[in-house]
Design a protein around this motif. Structure first.
Motif, PDB file in Angstrom:
ATOM      1  N   PHE A 125       0.816  -1.215   0.000  1.00  0.00           N
ATOM      2  CA  PHE A 125       0.000   0.000   0.000  1.00  0.00           C
ATOM      3  C   PHE A 125       0.852   1.269   0.000  1.00  0.00           C
ATOM      4  O   PHE A 125       0.833   2.045  -0.957  1.00  0.00           O
ATOM      5  CB  PHE A 125      -0.954  -0.013   1.195  1.00  0.00           C
ATOM      6  N   LEU A 129       2.931   3.893  -3.480  1.00  0.00           N
ATOM      7  CA  LEU A 129       2.583   5.304  -3.614  1.00  0.00           C
ATOM      8  C   LEU A 129       3.834   6.174  -3.646  1.00  0.00           C
ATOM      9  O   LEU A 129       3.928   7.131  -4.427  1.00  0.00           O
ATOM     10  CB  LEU A 129       1.669   5.733  -2.463  1.00  0.00           C
ATOM     11  N   ILE A 316      -6.032   0.449   7.490  1.00  0.00           N
ATOM     12  CA  ILE A 316      -4.783   0.705   6.772  1.00  0.00           C
ATOM     13  C   ILE A 316      -3.619   0.742   7.753  1.00  0.00           C
ATOM     14  O   ILE A 316      -3.795   0.640   8.969  1.00  0.00           O
ATOM     15  CB  ILE A 316      -4.877   2.010   5.963  1.00  0.00           C
ATOM     16  N   ILE A 410      -0.261   3.238  -8.272  1.00  0.00           N
ATOM     17  CA  ILE A 410      -1.251   3.948  -7.457  1.00  0.00           C
ATOM     18  C   ILE A 410      -2.571   3.181  -7.451  1.00  0.00           C
ATOM     19  O   ILE A 410      -3.219   3.026  -6.406  1.00  0.00           O
ATOM     20  CB  ILE A 410      -1.446   5.384  -7.984  1.00  0.00           C
ATOM     21  N   VAL A 411      -2.979   2.692  -8.631  1.00  0.00           N
ATOM     22  CA  VAL A 411      -4.211   1.903  -8.724  1.00  0.00           C
ATOM     23  C   VAL A 411      -4.096   0.646  -7.869  1.00  0.00           C
ATOM     24  O   VAL A 411      -5.029   0.280  -7.138  1.00  0.00           O
ATOM     25  CB  VAL A 411      -4.507   1.542 -10.191  1.00  0.00           C
ATOM     26  N   ALA A 413      -2.211   0.224  -5.228  1.00  0.00           N
ATOM     27  CA  ALA A 413      -2.238   0.623  -3.822  1.00  0.00           C
ATOM     28  C   ALA A 413      -3.664   0.921  -3.359  1.00  0.00           C
ATOM     29  O   ALA A 413      -4.048   0.559  -2.239  1.00  0.00           O
ATOM     30  CB  ALA A 413      -1.346   1.845  -3.609  1.00  0.00           C
ATOM     31  N   ILE A 414      -4.457   1.550  -4.219  1.00  0.00           N
ATOM     32  CA  ILE A 414      -5.852   1.836  -3.864  1.00  0.00           C
ATOM     33  C   ILE A 414      -6.646   0.539  -3.717  1.00  0.00           C
ATOM     34  O   ILE A 414      -7.464   0.389  -2.794  1.00  0.00           O
ATOM     35  CB  ILE A 414      -6.494   2.755  -4.921  1.00  0.00           C
ATOM     36  N   ALA A 415      -6.392  -0.430  -4.626  1.00  0.00           N
ATOM     37  CA  ALA A 415      -7.069  -1.725  -4.530  1.00  0.00           C
ATOM     38  C   ALA A 415      -6.700  -2.435  -3.230  1.00  0.00           C
ATOM     39  O   ALA A 415      -7.555  -3.040  -2.560  1.00  0.00           O
ATOM     40  CB  ALA A 415      -6.706  -2.591  -5.736  1.00  0.00           C
ATOM     41  N   MET A 417      -5.704  -0.897  -0.497  1.00  0.00           N
ATOM     42  CA  MET A 417      -6.322  -0.121   0.580  1.00  0.00           C
ATOM     43  C   MET A 417      -7.785  -0.541   0.777  1.00  0.00           C
ATOM     44  O   MET A 417      -8.240  -0.712   1.925  1.00  0.00           O
ATOM     45  CB  MET A 417      -6.253   1.371   0.242  1.00  0.00           C
ATOM     46  N   ILE A 418      -8.515  -0.722  -0.314  1.00  0.00           N
ATOM     47  CA  ILE A 418      -9.913  -1.171  -0.216  1.00  0.00           C
ATOM     48  C   ILE A 418      -9.977  -2.546   0.443  1.00  0.00           C
ATOM     49  O   ILE A 418     -10.849  -2.814   1.285  1.00  0.00           O
ATOM     50  CB  ILE A 418     -10.550  -1.197  -1.618  1.00  0.00           C
TER      51      ILE A 418
END
Length: 663
Positions: A125, A129, A316, A410-411, A413-415, A417-418
Motif C-alpha cells: 500500500f 505510492l 490501513i 497507485i491503482v 495501492a488503492i485496490a 487499501m480497499i
C-alpha cells in the motif's frame, strides 16, 4: 639477441617527415597540463556523475532551475502534466491486474519472512505510492519479494526466534527495513550505484536460483501441514526436518497443495504459450485463494489438519516509527540485515526496471531509482511495512497488461487499501497450503536453468561463479552463497587487472592493419620486429607480471627466429591503444623493460599511448629517456619507421662492406 651493429641505430624520421606511404608522420601529442584541482574534479565527475545530471540546469533562469530540480526529484511532475485519459485506462487495467497478484503474494511472502500476513498487504500500500511519485520506471510494480523475505527471516532468525519473541522480531524487521532504506538512499544520493554492479549477471542467476530452491523446500512445511520446522535454510537441515516428522504429515493438506500447485503451473504454461492470455497466470493466485477459502469454509477442512490464516486486522497501515528498535544488543543484526537485503533488492529492482525500459526504448536513472527505493523503504519502516522492491513476476504482469506509467502502482495501492478497509475478513479461511503453492509456483520461475546452460557454453568461469552461488545458498546459507559469489566475481575482476592479456600482433597482407596472430591465421610476423599489444591499464597489481611477460615474449621470439633462420630481432613495439591509464609502478615497469631491451641490443618503441599515459610518461621524464621520436601514433607508423631504419642500416653495412673489399 640483436647484432652489435644495431646497438645505436639511426634515429627514426623527423616528426615532420613523410611516412613511407606518402602520408605525414605526426608525433603523439602530450596533453596540456591541468591544475590538480581541475583534474581531480574531472575524475570525480566522470566516476560519480557520468550521466551529467546537472547539464539540463545550465543557462536556465532560477524559476526554470527550480522546476527542473523538482522534476528531477519527483519525476511524476515531469510526465504528470502530459497524462491522458487513454493512459489512465491502460494503467487502471494494469493496476487492478497486479493487485490481484500482489494481495496473495504479499500475504504469502510475509509468512515466508515469519511476519504477520497483514504486513504483506501493508507493504503493498504505502511503498507503491512513494515509488509512483519518485521512481523513474514506467513498468516496475512495487512490492515484497520472496528472496528479500527469506533473507529477512534467515538473518533475523539467527538472533531472535519469531515464534518465541514475535514482538521483538517484528520491531527488528521494521528497523532492518529502515537501514535498508537509508543504505539505498545513500547510494543514490552519493552516486555510489556502481557498487551494485559487483553483483554480476552470473552471480544473480546462481543466487536467485539457489534462493528459489531453498524457498521451495521451505514450503514443504505448509504443503505437508507441519507445525514445527527448522529455521535453517540449507537443504540438509530442511530435508532432515521433513523426514524426521513423517508421522505428522497431513495427506489432506498435501493433496490440496498439489492440486493448487498444478493449477498455478498449468495457468503459467498457457500464458507462456499464448502471451495475450497473460491475465490467466496473473489472476491464478487470487483465484486459488478464493477457491481454497471457499473449499475450506464449506468442508470445515481447518478441523482436519488444513491450517488457515485466521483473522486479519481491518484498517490501513498503523504507524510503526515508535516500534523501531535501536537496542545495542540487536543493532548490529538490524544494520547487517538491512544492508544485505538492501543490496539484493536494489540489484533485482534496477535489473528488472532496466530490462523492461529496454523493451519500450526509454532510460531509467539508476541513482534516482536507488533514492526512490530508499525513500519507500524508509517510509515503509515507519508505517508497518517491511522490505519492498520491484519483483520481476509482478512487473512482468504489469508490463504485459499494457501499463503506461507508474499510475498503475497507485491503482494497485488503492485496490490494496480497499482490501485492507473492507475485505480482510474474507481471508480468514484461506488455507496456508495455498499460500505455499503460490510461493512455489512463483519461485520455480526464478530457477533459470537456460541461463546457466548459456553461461556454460559462453564463459566457463561465469558458470563456476553461478554454480558457486547456487551451491553456497542451497547447501550452506543464503549469506554464505552471496559472499561466495561476490567474492568470486571480485576475484575475477582482480585477475583481469593483475593478469592482463598480452598478444603478438602481425600484419594482415596487403594492408596496414595489425592483428592478433592467434586470432587471424593470415596475419604474419614482421621480420626483425616484435609487436606486442597490452590489453589493460597498467597498475601496481600487474606491472611486475607485464615486465616478466614482455621479457618472455622477447625470449620466445628470439628462439623462434633462431630456429627459422630469419633476420635477428631488432625492435620491440608495444601497442598501447588499450592502456587507458598508468601509475608510478607502471612507469617503473617501462624503465625496467627499456633496460632489458637495451641489454639485448634492441630498441623499444611505443604506439598510440593515450592522453593520461602520455601526461604521466612526460612528467616522469620517461619520454626523455626513451626519446620522443620513438613514440608513434599507430603501429603502422612504428613498423614503417623501424623498417626504414633496418633498410638504412643494411645499406650502410653493404656500403661499408664494398668499401672494405675495394680497399
Amino acid at each position: 639477441m640483436g647484432n652489435a651493429d644495431h646497438m645505436n641505430p639511426p634515429p627514426p624520421p623527423a616528426a615532420n617527415a613523410f611516412n613511407f606511404d606518402g602520408g605525414a608522420n605526426h608525433r603523439v601529442a602530450i596533453p596540456p597540463p591541468q591544475p590538480f584541482i581541475k583534474s581531480l574534479k574531472n575524475t570525480l565527475k566522470e566516476t560519480f556523475f557520468p550521466d551529467d545530471p546537472l547539464r539540463q540546469f545550465k543557462n536556465q533562469p532560477p524559476r526554470k532551475k527550480l522546476a527542473l530540480g523538482l522534476q528531477y526529484i519527483f519525476p511524476i511532475l515531469e510526465w504528470g502534466p502530459r497524462y491522458t485519459l487513454q493512459f489512465f485506462k491502460a494503467d487502471l487495467i494494469s493496476g487492478i491486474t497486479i493487485a490481484s497478484l500482489a494481495i496473495p503474494q504479499g500475504i504469502s511472502y510475509a509468512r515466508l519472512a515469519n511476519l504477520p500476513p497483514i504486513l504483506g498487504l501493508y507493504s503493498s500500500f504505502v511503498p507503491p505510492l512513494i515509488y509512483a511519485v519518485m521512481g523513474s520506471s514506467r513498468d516496475l510494480a512495487v512490492g515484497t519479494v520472496a528472496v528479500g523475505s527469506l533473507l529477512t527471516a534467515s538473518m533475523l532468525g539467527n538472533v531472535v526466534n519469531a515464534l518465541e519473541e514475535p514482538t521483538l522480531y517484528l520491531h527488528l524487521a521494521f528497523t532492518a527495513t529502515l537501514f535498508a532504506g537509508l543504505f539505498e538512499a545513500a547510494l543514490g544520493i552519493f552516486r555510489l550505484g556502481f557498487i551494485v554492479d559487483f553483483l554480476s549477471h552470473a552471480t544473480i542467476v546462481g543466487f536467485m536460483g539457489g534462493a528459489a530452491t531453498v524457498v521451495c523446500l521451505q514450503q514443504l512445511k505448509g504443503i505437508l501441514g507441519l507445525d514445527h520446522f527448522t529455521h535453517a535454510t540449507d537443504v540438509i537441515s530442511v530435508m532432515r526436518s521433513v523426514f524426521t516428522q513423517t508421522h505428522k504429515w497431513r495427506w489432506e493438506s498435501a493433496v490440496l497443495g498439489c492440486v493448487f500447485l498444478f493449477y498455478l503451473l498449468l495457468s503459467r504454461f498457457f500464458s507462456k504459450k499464448k502471451p495475450k492470455l497473460f491475465w490467466i497466470s496473473a489472476m491464478a493466485p487470487l483465484t486459488s485463494v478464493i477457491l481454497g477459502s471457499i473449499l475450506v469454509y464449506l468442508t470445515h477442512a481447518e478441523k482436519h489438519g488444513v491450517q488457515v490464516i485466521g483473522n486479519l486486522k481491518k484498517g490501513i497501515n498503523p504507524p510503526s516509527i515508535m516500534h523501531l528498535n535501536f537496542d545495542s544488543r540487536y543493532l548490529t543484526t538490524a544494520i547487517k540485515t538491512g544492508i544485505v537485503t538492501g543490496i539484493i533488492s536494489l540489484a533485482e529492482g534496477i535489473a528488472v526496471g532496466r530490462s523492461f525500459a529496454m523493451f519500450k526504448n526509454y532510460n531509467i536513472d539508476g541513482n534516482k531509482e536507488m533514492i526512490a527505493f530508499g525513500m519507500m523503504n524508509i517510509a515503509g519502516s515507519c508505517t508497518s511495512c517491511y522490505l519492498t522492491t520491484g519483483p520481476f513476476s509482478r512487473s512482468a504482469v504489469n508490463f504485459n497488461a499494457g501499463c503506461k506509467t507508474a499510475v498503475s502502482n497507485i491503482v494497485m495501492a488503492i485496490a490494496v487499501m480497499i482490501t485492507l478497509l473492507f475485505l480482510t475478513p474474507l481471508f480468514h479461511y484461506t488455507p496456508l497450503v495455498v499460500l505455499s503453492s503460490i510461493i512455489i509456483a512463483a519461485m520455480l520461475g526464478l530457477i533459470d536453468y537456460d541461463a546457466a546452460i548459456h553461461l556454460w557454453h559462453v564463459d566457463k568461469f561465469d558458470f563456476v561463479v553461478c554454480m558457486s552461488a547456487y551451491i553456497g545458498v542451497v547447501f550452506a546459507s543464503i549469506e554464505v552463497g552471496l559472499v561466495l559469489a561476490i567474492g568470486l566475481s571480485v576475484m575475477r575482476v582482480l585477475l583481469f587487472i593483475a593478469r592482463p592479456r598480452t598478444v603478438i600482433l602481425g600484419n594482415i597482407p596487403d594492408s596496414k592493419v595489425y592483428r592478433n596472430v592467434d586470432q587471424y591465421e593470415n596475419a604474419h610476423n614482421v621480420e626483425g620486429i616484435l609487436i606486442l599489444e597490452i590489453d589493460a591499464p597498467i597498475y601496481f597489481a600487474n606491472s611486475s607480471y607485464l615486465r616478466e611477460r614482455i621479457s618472455r615474449w622477447i625470449d620466445d621470439e628470439e628462439d623462434r627466429i633462431r630456429l627459422s633462420g630469419e633476420t635477428g630481432l631488432q625492435y620491440v613495439i608495444l601497442d598501447m591503444s588499450a592502456v587507458g591509464n598508468i601509475d608510478t609502478s607502471g612507469i617503473s615497469m617501462f624503465d625496467e623493460v627499456k633496460k632489458i631491451v637495451d641489454r639485448r641490443g634492441l630498441k623499444l618503441a611505443l604506439a598510440n599511448p593515450g592522453a593520461e599515459v602520455m601526461k604521466k610518461l612526460n612528467k616522469s621524464k620517461f619520454l626523455e629517456r626513451i626519446g620522443q621520436e620513438w613514440i608513434f601514433l599507430t603501429v603502422g607508423d612504428a613498423v614503417g619507421a623501424c623498417n626504414y631504419m633496418l633498410h638504412t642500416c643494411k645499406s650502410k653495412l653493404n656500403s661499408d662492406e664494398k668499401y672494405s673489399n675495394n680497399v
